[in-house]
Design an enzyme around this catalytic site. Structure first.
Site, PDB file in Angstrom:
ATOM      1  N   LYS A  43      65.220  66.803  42.862  1.00 16.43           N
ATOM      2  CA  LYS A  43      65.427  67.117  44.283  1.00 16.43           C
ATOM      3  C   LYS A  43      64.300  66.544  45.133  1.00 16.43           C
ATOM      4  O   LYS A  43      63.150  66.969  45.028  1.00 16.43           O
ATOM      5  CB  LYS A  43      65.472  68.628  44.519  1.00 16.43           C
ATOM      6  CG  LYS A  43      65.866  68.911  45.977  1.00 16.43           C
ATOM      7  CD  LYS A  43      65.545  70.309  46.439  1.00 16.43           C
ATOM      8  CE  LYS A  43      64.279  70.406  47.238  1.00 16.43           C
ATOM      9  NZ  LYS A  43      64.297  69.768  48.557  1.00 16.43           N
ATOM     10  N   GLY A  49      54.040  69.735  44.899  1.00 16.67           N
ATOM     11  CA  GLY A  49      54.165  70.273  46.246  1.00 16.67           C
ATOM     12  C   GLY A  49      53.034  71.224  46.534  1.00 16.67           C
ATOM     13  O   GLY A  49      51.948  71.108  45.950  1.00 16.67           O
ATOM     14  N   SER A  50      53.292  72.187  47.404  1.00 15.32           N
ATOM     15  CA  SER A  50      52.224  73.078  47.852  1.00 15.32           C
ATOM     16  C   SER A  50      51.882  74.129  46.790  1.00 15.32           C
ATOM     17  O   SER A  50      52.725  74.496  45.969  1.00 15.32           O
ATOM     18  CB  SER A  50      52.657  73.770  49.138  1.00 15.32           C
ATOM     19  OG  SER A  50      53.816  74.536  48.888  1.00 15.32           O
ATOM     20  N   THR A  51      50.669  74.608  46.855  1.00 15.33           N
ATOM     21  CA  THR A  51      50.221  75.657  45.941  1.00 15.33           C
ATOM     22  C   THR A  51      51.056  76.919  46.145  1.00 15.33           C
ATOM     23  O   THR A  51      51.401  77.616  45.179  1.00 15.33           O
ATOM     24  CB  THR A  51      48.720  75.923  46.170  1.00 15.33           C
ATOM     25  OG1 THR A  51      48.024  74.711  45.882  1.00 15.33           O
ATOM     26  CG2 THR A  51      48.190  77.027  45.272  1.00 15.33           C
ATOM     27  N   GLU A  52      51.410  77.173  47.397  1.00 10.92           N
ATOM     28  CA  GLU A  52      52.217  78.350  47.720  1.00 10.92           C
ATOM     29  C   GLU A  52      53.549  78.343  46.950  1.00 10.92           C
ATOM     30  O   GLU A  52      53.895  79.301  46.262  1.00 10.92           O
ATOM     31  CB  GLU A  52      52.472  78.300  49.234  1.00 10.92           C
ATOM     32  CG  GLU A  52      53.068  79.508  49.844  1.00 10.92           C
ATOM     33  CD  GLU A  52      53.508  79.194  51.293  1.00 10.92           C
ATOM     34  OE1 GLU A  52      53.095  78.158  51.862  1.00 10.92           O
ATOM     35  OE2 GLU A  52      54.280  79.991  51.821  1.00 10.92           O
ATOM     36  N   GLY A  60      54.266  76.406  44.428  1.00 16.43           N
ATOM     37  CA  GLY A  60      53.921  76.321  43.005  1.00 16.43           C
ATOM     38  C   GLY A  60      53.790  77.710  42.381  1.00 16.43           C
ATOM     39  O   GLY A  60      54.253  77.950  41.261  1.00 16.43           O
ATOM     40  N   GLU A 101      51.895  70.073  40.046  1.00 15.59           N
ATOM     41  CA  GLU A 101      50.897  69.237  40.733  1.00 15.59           C
ATOM     42  C   GLU A 101      50.838  69.745  42.161  1.00 15.59           C
ATOM     43  O   GLU A 101      51.778  69.554  42.934  1.00 15.59           O
ATOM     44  CB  GLU A 101      51.327  67.764  40.733  1.00 15.59           C
ATOM     45  CG  GLU A 101      51.500  67.148  39.347  1.00 15.59           C
ATOM     46  CD  GLU A 101      50.180  66.813  38.674  1.00 15.59           C
ATOM     47  OE1 GLU A 101      49.105  67.028  39.271  1.00 15.59           O
ATOM     48  OE2 GLU A 101      50.228  66.344  37.524  1.00 15.59           O
ATOM     49  N   CYS A 154      47.686  64.528  48.606  1.00 17.36           N
ATOM     50  CA  CYS A 154      47.156  65.727  47.938  1.00 17.36           C
ATOM     51  C   CYS A 154      45.700  65.517  47.552  1.00 17.36           C
ATOM     52  O   CYS A 154      44.912  66.443  47.560  1.00 17.36           O
ATOM     53  CB  CYS A 154      47.981  66.018  46.706  1.00 17.36           C
ATOM     54  SG  CYS A 154      48.194  64.567  45.669  1.00 17.36           S
ATOM     55  N   GLU A 168      43.755  73.378  52.816  1.00 20.35           N
ATOM     56  CA  GLU A 168      44.358  72.052  52.872  1.00 20.35           C
ATOM     57  C   GLU A 168      45.060  71.860  54.219  1.00 20.35           C
ATOM     58  O   GLU A 168      45.918  72.659  54.580  1.00 20.35           O
ATOM     59  CB  GLU A 168      45.366  71.894  51.731  1.00 20.35           C
ATOM     60  CG  GLU A 168      45.890  70.484  51.616  1.00 20.35           C
ATOM     61  CD  GLU A 168      46.957  70.342  50.528  1.00 20.35           C
ATOM     62  OE1 GLU A 168      47.842  71.209  50.452  1.00 20.35           O
ATOM     63  OE2 GLU A 168      46.898  69.354  49.793  1.00 20.35           O
TER      64      GLU A 168
HETATM   65  P1  NAP Z   1      56.354  72.164  49.480  1.00 20.00           P
HETATM   66  O1  NAP Z   1      56.693  72.833  50.744  1.00 20.00           O
HETATM   67  O2  NAP Z   1      55.803  72.969  48.384  1.00 20.00           O
HETATM   68  O3  NAP Z   1      57.666  71.403  49.015  1.00 20.00           O
HETATM   69  C1  NAP Z   1      57.728  70.622  47.859  1.00 20.00           C
HETATM   70  C2  NAP Z   1      59.151  70.589  47.354  1.00 20.00           C
HETATM   71  O4  NAP Z   1      59.555  71.892  46.921  1.00 20.00           O
HETATM   72  C3  NAP Z   1      60.167  70.189  48.401  1.00 20.00           C
HETATM   73  O5  NAP Z   1      61.180  69.432  47.798  1.00 20.00           O
HETATM   74  C4  NAP Z   1      60.675  71.531  48.869  1.00 20.00           C
HETATM   75  O6  NAP Z   1      61.927  71.463  49.495  1.00 20.00           O
HETATM   76  C5  NAP Z   1      60.737  72.295  47.576  1.00 20.00           C
HETATM   77  N1  NAP Z   1      60.722  73.745  47.718  1.00 20.00           N
HETATM   78  C6  NAP Z   1      60.395  74.509  48.790  1.00 20.00           C
HETATM   79  N2  NAP Z   1      60.482  75.812  48.493  1.00 20.00           N
HETATM   80  C7  NAP Z   1      60.889  75.890  47.207  1.00 20.00           C
HETATM   81  C8  NAP Z   1      61.144  76.981  46.316  1.00 20.00           C
HETATM   82  N3  NAP Z   1      61.002  78.233  46.685  1.00 20.00           N
HETATM   83  N4  NAP Z   1      61.528  76.685  45.051  1.00 20.00           N
HETATM   84  C9  NAP Z   1      61.648  75.415  44.636  1.00 20.00           C
HETATM   85  N5  NAP Z   1      61.422  74.347  45.432  1.00 20.00           N
HETATM   86  C10 NAP Z   1      61.032  74.582  46.702  1.00 20.00           C
HETATM   87  O7  NAP Z   1      55.304  71.011  49.687  1.00 20.00           O
HETATM   88  P2  NAP Z   1      55.365  69.877  50.785  1.00 20.00           P
HETATM   89  O8  NAP Z   1      54.931  70.480  52.065  1.00 20.00           O
HETATM   90  O9  NAP Z   1      56.666  69.168  50.733  1.00 20.00           O
HETATM   91  O10 NAP Z   1      54.286  68.847  50.223  1.00 20.00           O
HETATM   92  C11 NAP Z   1      52.951  68.940  50.506  1.00 20.00           C
HETATM   93  C12 NAP Z   1      52.174  69.554  49.357  1.00 20.00           C
HETATM   94  O11 NAP Z   1      52.351  68.807  48.159  1.00 20.00           O
HETATM   95  C13 NAP Z   1      50.695  69.553  49.598  1.00 20.00           C
HETATM   96  O12 NAP Z   1      50.154  70.812  49.284  1.00 20.00           O
HETATM   97  C14 NAP Z   1      50.166  68.491  48.654  1.00 20.00           C
HETATM   98  O13 NAP Z   1      48.832  68.660  48.292  1.00 20.00           O
HETATM   99  C15 NAP Z   1      51.103  68.615  47.522  1.00 20.00           C
HETATM  100  N6  NAP Z   1      51.101  67.394  46.701  1.00 20.00           N
HETATM  101  C16 NAP Z   1      50.483  67.418  45.477  1.00 20.00           C
HETATM  102  C17 NAP Z   1      50.452  66.276  44.679  1.00 20.00           C
HETATM  103  C18 NAP Z   1      49.783  66.286  43.341  1.00 20.00           C
HETATM  104  O14 NAP Z   1      50.022  65.366  42.564  1.00 20.00           O
HETATM  105  N7  NAP Z   1      48.967  67.273  43.015  1.00 20.00           N
HETATM  106  C19 NAP Z   1      51.077  65.117  45.129  1.00 20.00           C
HETATM  107  C20 NAP Z   1      51.695  65.117  46.375  1.00 20.00           C
HETATM  108  C21 NAP Z   1      51.693  66.279  47.147  1.00 20.00           C
HETATM  109  P3  NAP Z   1      61.955  71.228  51.092  1.00 20.00           P
HETATM  110  O15 NAP Z   1      61.398  69.915  51.367  1.00 20.00           O
HETATM  111  O16 NAP Z   1      63.349  71.277  51.454  1.00 20.00           O
HETATM  112  O17 NAP Z   1      61.153  72.346  51.690  1.00 20.00           O
END
Ligand code: NAP
Ligand code: MG
Length: 502
Positions: free
Chosen positions: A208, A260-263, A265, A282, A316, A413
């Protein structure tokens, strides 16, 4: 230079791709150099990619993806509900049991090499669509995202028939169906990071993409279809957070890979606890870039600029905290401010652009919220005086000085082009300050002394530490974090074991 007209004789403020062209702030002016959009093919509507076909969603629902630089709609995209996810998981299970786990690694490799080559062949199209859908500067999507995505497929294709050499004396076995959820900051690259190792090791996938950047994953689905990869090996379902949750909670999934986000995660970790699902996370970061007095300062400043303003700070591992040794603080700050003034913010499709559009309105609001928090906390803000387009989501490169270790802008962050600067005197002091964060994804060290590099890299609690460079990636090197930055590694040999029972 007092020239007021560009090379092409256009006045400044001329529009390209709907975004006003910006003026370089030192008196120089750049003629617009927009990347052409004539070579790309986009549909008005995208369906779900399930079992090798593009199919209408059972939900009957679609959502829009927009261009954050113009706020214009690009396409409609299907929203997968729980029944659609179930259909995708069934297709992946069927492909796993009947085809993919049975065929030899050398056969799997052929498809993956083919996908890599096809991405290379269509690199320009992918780069333009990535910049349109997500807002990143074309220079980055063209030079970083797309080539790295192709490299990733190429690298893991090479391992597909050599798994027993990767883990000598052991018998590596695939896991089954992997559910993969990715963010919006590197849409195609994250899809490659997830899909390539999973299918190279004999697993099948339901992926996804993020809601604001689904298009390059769907273009990748077209390539996957053309490559002849057996139906159902890769399935791509688009939607919001709920679609991600439906994947996580599906009973017939063997592995969850989330970036994605720690939250989110943490939510996923809880949902998976007590099941047999394997998981890699990640998550976020708050990386420290450290400049010592003996560092080559111009190079270090360029590295800091690349570390935080690259990709609008939507990285990230962005070097969002800077620690400068006191003796060189004034000179580094002056150089940084001078350099920030020269950065061009604007049309992501213009080849001159350094900083494109912020990915979404929500993200821009988050960044602005943190800029206000920084000011209220008593830190001193400096922003480039560059103009920004009136339409779309843009943010000037920003830095804060007088930052206290406890300030929220130094702890949380922001995920935008905002740098928090602090000073230090000794190695011990900077190690302690740099490690004083809930995250531990990456760090950078700038110094002339090899001994200092070794001292710091062994003491920094970060998954990746760059020395005299920043934001360098290679498919053969593992990537991942400590603490709240998650666990598990992607890339390299480590990335293989995340998809295997060994
Ligand atoms: P996010 O809000 O956590 O979303 C990531 C993905 O998860 C999206 O596809 C999102 O869908 C989906 N999602 C949202 N709520 C969910 C749930 N309850 N269950 C399962 N999936 C869910 O993060 P983001 O704002 O897109 O990305 C930014 C974050 O990613 C930052 O914190 C960044 O540091 C982190 N990141 C980490 C790395 C690494 O390798 N460590 C690399 C890149 C980014 P929607 O888009 O529809 O909300
Ligand atoms: Mg979009």
């Amino acid at each position: 230079m007092a020239e007021t007209k560009t090379k092409k004789g256009k006045k400044s403020g001329a529009k390209s791709n709907g975004v006003p062209k910006l003026k370089f702030n030192t008196g120089w002016e750049y003629a617009p150099a927009p990347e052409s959009k004539t070579h790309i093919k986009l549909n008005d509507r995208y369906e779900l990619f399930i079992n090798g076909k593009f199919v209408k969603p059972l939900s009957g629902k679609y959502f829009e993806t927009i261009n954050p630089a113009t706020e214009e709609k690009i396409a409609e995209v299907a929203e997968a509900n729980v029944a659609d996810v179930d259909k995708a998981v069934k297709a992946a299970r069927n492909a796993y049991e009947k085809v993919w786990k049975k065929i030899p690694g050398s056969e799997r490799a052929k498809y993956i090499f083919r996908i890599s080559r096809m991405i290379q062949e269509r690199a320009r199209e992918f780069a333009v669509i990535e910049s349109m859908d997500g807002g990143k500067a074309i220079r980055e999507s063209r030079d970083v995202d797309v080539p790295l995505a192709a490299n990733h497929f190429f690298y893991y294709a090479g391992w597909a028939d050599k798994l027993e050499y990767a883990f000598p004396g052991r018998v590596p076995r695939s896991l089954g169906v992997a559910g993969q959820i990715i963010p919006w900051n590197f849409p195609l690259l994250m899809a490659a990071w997830k899909i390539a190792p999973a299918i190279a090791t004999g697993n099948t996938v339901v992926l996804k993409p993020a809601e604001t950047t689904p298009l390059t994953a769907l273009k990748l689905a077209e390539i996957i279809q053309e490559s002849g990869l057996p139906d159902g090996v890769v399935n791509i379902v688009t939607g919001f957070g709920q679609t991600g949750a439906d994947i996580v909670n599906h009973a017939d999934i063997d592995k969850i890979a989330f970036t994605g986000s720690t939250e989110v995660g943490k939510i996923i970790q809880k949902a998976v606890a007590g099941t047999n699902k394997k998981i890699t996370l990640e998550l976020g970061g708050k990386a420290a870039n450290i400049i010592f007095e003996d560092a080559p300062l111009d190079q270090a400043v360029e590295g800091v600029i690349n570390g935080i303003y690259f990709n609008q700070g939507h990285v990230c591992c962005a070097g969002s905290r800077l620690f400068v040794q006191e003796s060189v603080y004034n000179i580094v700050l002056r150089k940084l401010k001078d350099r920030i003034e020269t950065l061009i913010v604007g049309d992501p499709l213009d080849k001159n652009t350094d900083i494109g559009a912020i990915n979404s309105k929500t993200q821009l609001e988050t960044i602005n919220k943190y800029i206000n928090i920084g000011k209220k906390e008593g830190a001193e803000m400096y922003q480039s005086s560059c103009p920004i387009p009136g339409r779309g989501f843009f943010c000037r490169p920003t830095l804060f000085t007088n930052v206290a270790q406890s300030n929220r802008i130094a702890q949380e962050e922001i995920f935008g082009p905002v740098l928090a600067i602090q000073t230090f005197r000794t190695d011990e002091e900077v190690i302690e300050k740099a490690n004083n964060t809930p995250y531990g994804l990456s760090a950078g060290v700038w110094t002339d002394k090899g001994s200092k590099i070794f001292n710091l890299t062994t003491k920094m609690r970060a998954g990746v530490v760059w020395a005299n460079t920043y934001n360098k990636f290679d498919p053969s090197s593992p990537f991942g974090g400590y603490k709240e930055s998650g666990y598990g590694r992607e890339g390299g040999l480590h990335g293989l074991s995340a998809y295997l029972k060994i």
